[in-house]
Motif scaffolding. Structure first.
Motif, PDB file in Angstrom:
ATOM      1  N   LEU A 117     -52.258 -25.918 -18.015  1.00  0.00           N
ATOM      2  CA  LEU A 117     -51.393 -25.842 -16.831  1.00  0.00           C
ATOM      3  C   LEU A 117     -51.486 -27.102 -15.971  1.00  0.00           C
ATOM      4  CD1 LEU A 117     -51.817 -22.124 -15.719  1.00  0.00           C
ATOM      5  CD2 LEU A 117     -49.842 -23.187 -16.825  1.00  0.00           C
ATOM      6  N   ASN A 118     -52.692 -27.641 -15.832  1.00  0.00           N
ATOM      7  CA  ASN A 118     -52.848 -28.878 -15.055  1.00  0.00           C
ATOM      8  C   ASN A 118     -52.077 -30.032 -15.693  1.00  0.00           C
ATOM      9  OD1 ASN A 118     -54.448 -27.648 -13.133  1.00  0.00           O
ATOM     10  ND2 ASN A 118     -56.365 -28.330 -14.045  1.00  0.00           N
ATOM     11  N   ALA A 119     -52.233 -30.183 -17.001  1.00  0.00           N
ATOM     12  CA  ALA A 119     -51.515 -31.264 -17.697  1.00  0.00           C
ATOM     13  C   ALA A 119     -50.006 -31.037 -17.624  1.00  0.00           C
ATOM     14  CB  ALA A 119     -51.978 -31.352 -19.144  1.00  0.00           C
ATOM     15  N   ASP A 120     -49.582 -29.814 -17.856  1.00  0.00           N
ATOM     16  CA  ASP A 120     -48.148 -29.515 -17.845  1.00  0.00           C
ATOM     17  C   ASP A 120     -47.531 -29.736 -16.464  1.00  0.00           C
ATOM     18  OD1 ASP A 120     -45.779 -28.517 -19.233  1.00  0.00           O
ATOM     19  OD2 ASP A 120     -45.977 -26.776 -17.887  1.00  0.00           O
ATOM     20  N   SER A 121     -48.265 -29.393 -15.413  1.00  0.00           N
ATOM     21  CA  SER A 121     -47.724 -29.574 -14.061  1.00  0.00           C
ATOM     22  C   SER A 121     -47.497 -31.050 -13.738  1.00  0.00           C
ATOM     23  CB  SER A 121     -48.643 -28.949 -13.015  1.00  0.00           C
ATOM     24  OG  SER A 121     -49.827 -29.705 -12.880  1.00  0.00           O
ATOM     25  N   GLU A 122     -48.221 -31.911 -14.467  1.00  0.00           N
ATOM     26  CA  GLU A 122     -48.047 -33.351 -14.279  1.00  0.00           C
ATOM     27  C   GLU A 122     -47.229 -33.977 -15.404  1.00  0.00           C
ATOM     28  OE1 GLU A 122     -52.014 -34.905 -13.818  1.00  0.00           O
ATOM     29  OE2 GLU A 122     -52.434 -33.584 -12.113  1.00  0.00           O
ATOM     30  N   SER A 123     -46.615 -33.136 -16.241  1.00  0.00           N
ATOM     31  CA  SER A 123     -45.760 -33.591 -17.365  1.00  0.00           C
ATOM     32  C   SER A 123     -46.475 -34.615 -18.247  1.00  0.00           C
ATOM     33  CB  SER A 123     -44.442 -34.168 -16.840  1.00  0.00           C
ATOM     34  OG  SER A 123     -43.725 -33.189 -16.140  1.00  0.00           O
ATOM     35  N   ARG A 124     -47.680 -34.265 -18.663  1.00  0.00           N
ATOM     36  CA  ARG A 124     -48.458 -35.163 -19.507  1.00  0.00           C
ATOM     37  C   ARG A 124     -49.252 -34.353 -20.533  1.00  0.00           C
ATOM     38  NH1 ARG A 124     -53.681 -34.508 -18.134  1.00  0.00           N
ATOM     39  NH2 ARG A 124     -54.157 -33.781 -16.047  1.00  0.00           N
ATOM     40  N   TYR A 125     -49.799 -35.051 -21.505  1.00  0.00           N
ATOM     41  CA  TYR A 125     -50.709 -34.435 -22.448  1.00  0.00           C
ATOM     42  C   TYR A 125     -52.100 -34.373 -21.808  1.00  0.00           C
ATOM     43  CZ  TYR A 125     -47.201 -35.041 -26.075  1.00  0.00           C
ATOM     44  OH  TYR A 125     -46.056 -34.974 -26.821  1.00  0.00           O
ATOM     45  N   PRO A 126     -52.935 -33.467 -22.271  1.00  0.00           N
ATOM     46  CA  PRO A 126     -54.303 -33.453 -21.746  1.00  0.00           C
ATOM     47  C   PRO A 126     -55.000 -34.798 -21.993  1.00  0.00           C
ATOM     48  CG  PRO A 126     -53.855 -31.427 -22.944  1.00  0.00           C
ATOM     49  CD  PRO A 126     -52.692 -32.353 -23.196  1.00  0.00           C
ATOM     50  N   ALA A 127     -55.745 -35.239 -21.006  1.00  0.00           N
ATOM     51  CA  ALA A 127     -56.491 -36.495 -21.079  1.00  0.00           C
ATOM     52  C   ALA A 127     -57.707 -36.318 -21.985  1.00  0.00           C
ATOM     53  CB  ALA A 127     -56.925 -36.913 -19.676  1.00  0.00           C
ATOM     54  N   PRO A 128     -58.269 -37.427 -22.483  1.00  0.00           N
ATOM     55  CA  PRO A 128     -59.459 -37.323 -23.341  1.00  0.00           C
ATOM     56  C   PRO A 128     -60.591 -36.499 -22.712  1.00  0.00           C
ATOM     57  CG  PRO A 128     -58.589 -39.539 -23.443  1.00  0.00           C
ATOM     58  CD  PRO A 128     -57.803 -38.805 -22.373  1.00  0.00           C
ATOM     59  N   LYS A 129     -60.819 -36.669 -21.415  1.00  0.00           N
ATOM     60  CA  LYS A 129     -61.866 -35.887 -20.742  1.00  0.00           C
ATOM     61  C   LYS A 129     -61.547 -34.391 -20.819  1.00  0.00           C
ATOM     62  CE  LYS A 129     -64.140 -35.192 -16.305  1.00  0.00           C
ATOM     63  NZ  LYS A 129     -64.199 -35.555 -14.897  1.00  0.00           N
ATOM     64  N   GLU A 130     -60.293 -34.031 -20.628  1.00  0.00           N
ATOM     65  CA  GLU A 130     -59.882 -32.622 -20.703  1.00  0.00           C
ATOM     66  C   GLU A 130     -60.032 -32.089 -22.119  1.00  0.00           C
ATOM     67  OE1 GLU A 130     -56.481 -32.307 -17.260  1.00  0.00           O
ATOM     68  OE2 GLU A 130     -56.043 -33.514 -19.046  1.00  0.00           O
ATOM     69  N   LEU A 131     -59.746 -32.913 -23.099  1.00  0.00           N
ATOM     70  CA  LEU A 131     -59.916 -32.487 -24.489  1.00  0.00           C
ATOM     71  C   LEU A 131     -61.389 -32.254 -24.818  1.00  0.00           C
ATOM     72  CD1 LEU A 131     -57.287 -34.766 -26.254  1.00  0.00           C
ATOM     73  CD2 LEU A 131     -57.110 -32.306 -25.782  1.00  0.00           C
ATOM     74  N   ARG A 132     -62.270 -33.058 -24.224  1.00  0.00           N
ATOM     75  CA  ARG A 132     -63.716 -32.836 -24.418  1.00  0.00           C
ATOM     76  C   ARG A 132     -64.144 -31.513 -23.777  1.00  0.00           C
ATOM     77  NH1 ARG A 132     -63.648 -38.306 -23.937  1.00  0.00           N
ATOM     78  NH2 ARG A 132     -64.090 -38.363 -21.701  1.00  0.00           N
ATOM     79  N   ILE A 133     -63.586 -31.193 -22.627  1.00  0.00           N
ATOM     80  CA  ILE A 133     -63.879 -29.909 -21.981  1.00  0.00           C
ATOM     81  C   ILE A 133     -63.429 -28.771 -22.888  1.00  0.00           C
ATOM     82  CG2 ILE A 133     -63.281 -28.406 -20.037  1.00  0.00           C
ATOM     83  CD1 ILE A 133     -63.118 -30.999 -18.316  1.00  0.00           C
ATOM     84  N   PHE A 134     -62.243 -28.913 -23.470  1.00  0.00           N
ATOM     85  CA  PHE A 134     -61.719 -27.904 -24.396  1.00  0.00           C
ATOM     86  C   PHE A 134     -62.635 -27.792 -25.619  1.00  0.00           C
ATOM     87  CE2 PHE A 134     -58.859 -26.885 -28.013  1.00  0.00           C
ATOM     88  CZ  PHE A 134     -58.575 -25.582 -27.664  1.00  0.00           C
ATOM     89  N   GLN A 135     -63.064 -28.927 -26.141  1.00  0.00           N
ATOM     90  CA  GLN A 135     -63.952 -28.942 -27.299  1.00  0.00           C
ATOM     91  C   GLN A 135     -65.278 -28.241 -26.974  1.00  0.00           C
ATOM     92  OE1 GLN A 135     -65.005 -32.896 -28.614  1.00  0.00           O
ATOM     93  NE2 GLN A 135     -64.989 -32.233 -30.758  1.00  0.00           N
ATOM     94  N   ASP A 136     -65.831 -28.527 -25.807  1.00  0.00           N
ATOM     95  CA  ASP A 136     -67.076 -27.870 -25.391  1.00  0.00           C
ATOM     96  C   ASP A 136     -66.874 -26.363 -25.244  1.00  0.00           C
ATOM     97  OD1 ASP A 136     -68.368 -30.307 -25.366  1.00  0.00           O
ATOM     98  OD2 ASP A 136     -68.209 -30.570 -23.184  1.00  0.00           O
TER      99      ASP A 136
END
Length: 158
Positions: free
Chosen positions: A9-28
């Motif tokens: 939702l955060n990425a979508d609200s800014e019309s962008r893909y998740p940032a690398p840091k966000e992808l690491r959070i998802f991975q964790d």
């Protein structure tokens, strides 16, 4: 709301893909899935035992309370609420977020107990007892993961 939902939702609200840091959070989040499921299973399978033992511990510490007055309806109501908080902690563990507690469990909580004339210090102590019983059934690693969710409730009541 889960960590995953928040990231998307955060990425979508800014019309962008998740940032690398966000992808690491998802991975964790994915890496801790087995642990979160294990904790949820312990809490859900032992909810009644956690509440019963937690209540006994609470009554030893605070013997003169409405929940220990001999009025079965008051005892059942208090234990029902304690079980509800154990379920909310379980939801939060699964979501990897305090959002379920924040959005469902703590909004208006102080006002509700004050209106019912239930001393907040009693509810706080009861939640400490519930937490103690819950974490006593877990490994140290799992207890470290679940403890902050109970602490969130305790802080909301304090």
């Amino acid at each position: 709301m889960s960590v995953v939902t928040e990231l998307i939702l955060n990425a979508d609200s800014e019309s962008r893909y998740p940032a690398p840091k966000e992808l690491r959070i998802f991975q964790d989040f994915l890496k801790t899935g087995d642990q979160r499921i294990r904790i949820a299973k312990i809490l859900s399978e032992n909810e009644q035992l956690i509440v019963q033992r937690g209540s006994q511990k609470f009554w030893e510490r605070c013997p003169n309370t409405p929940s220990n007055s001999g009025n079965e309806r008051k005892t059942a109501s208090c234990q029902r609420d304690q079980g509800w908080y154990v379920r909310l902690v379980t939801y939060s563990v699964l979501a990897g977020s305090e959002k379920p507690l924040e959005e469902i469990g703590t909004v208006g909580i102080k006002e509700m107990y004050n209106n019912l004339e239930i001393p907040l210090r009693n509810i706080v102590e009861a939640m400490r007892c519930i937490k103690e019983e819950a974490v006593s059934m877990m490994s140290e690693e799992d207890a470290v993961e679940v403890g902050p969710y109970f602490d969130y409730i305790i802080r909301a009541l304090s």
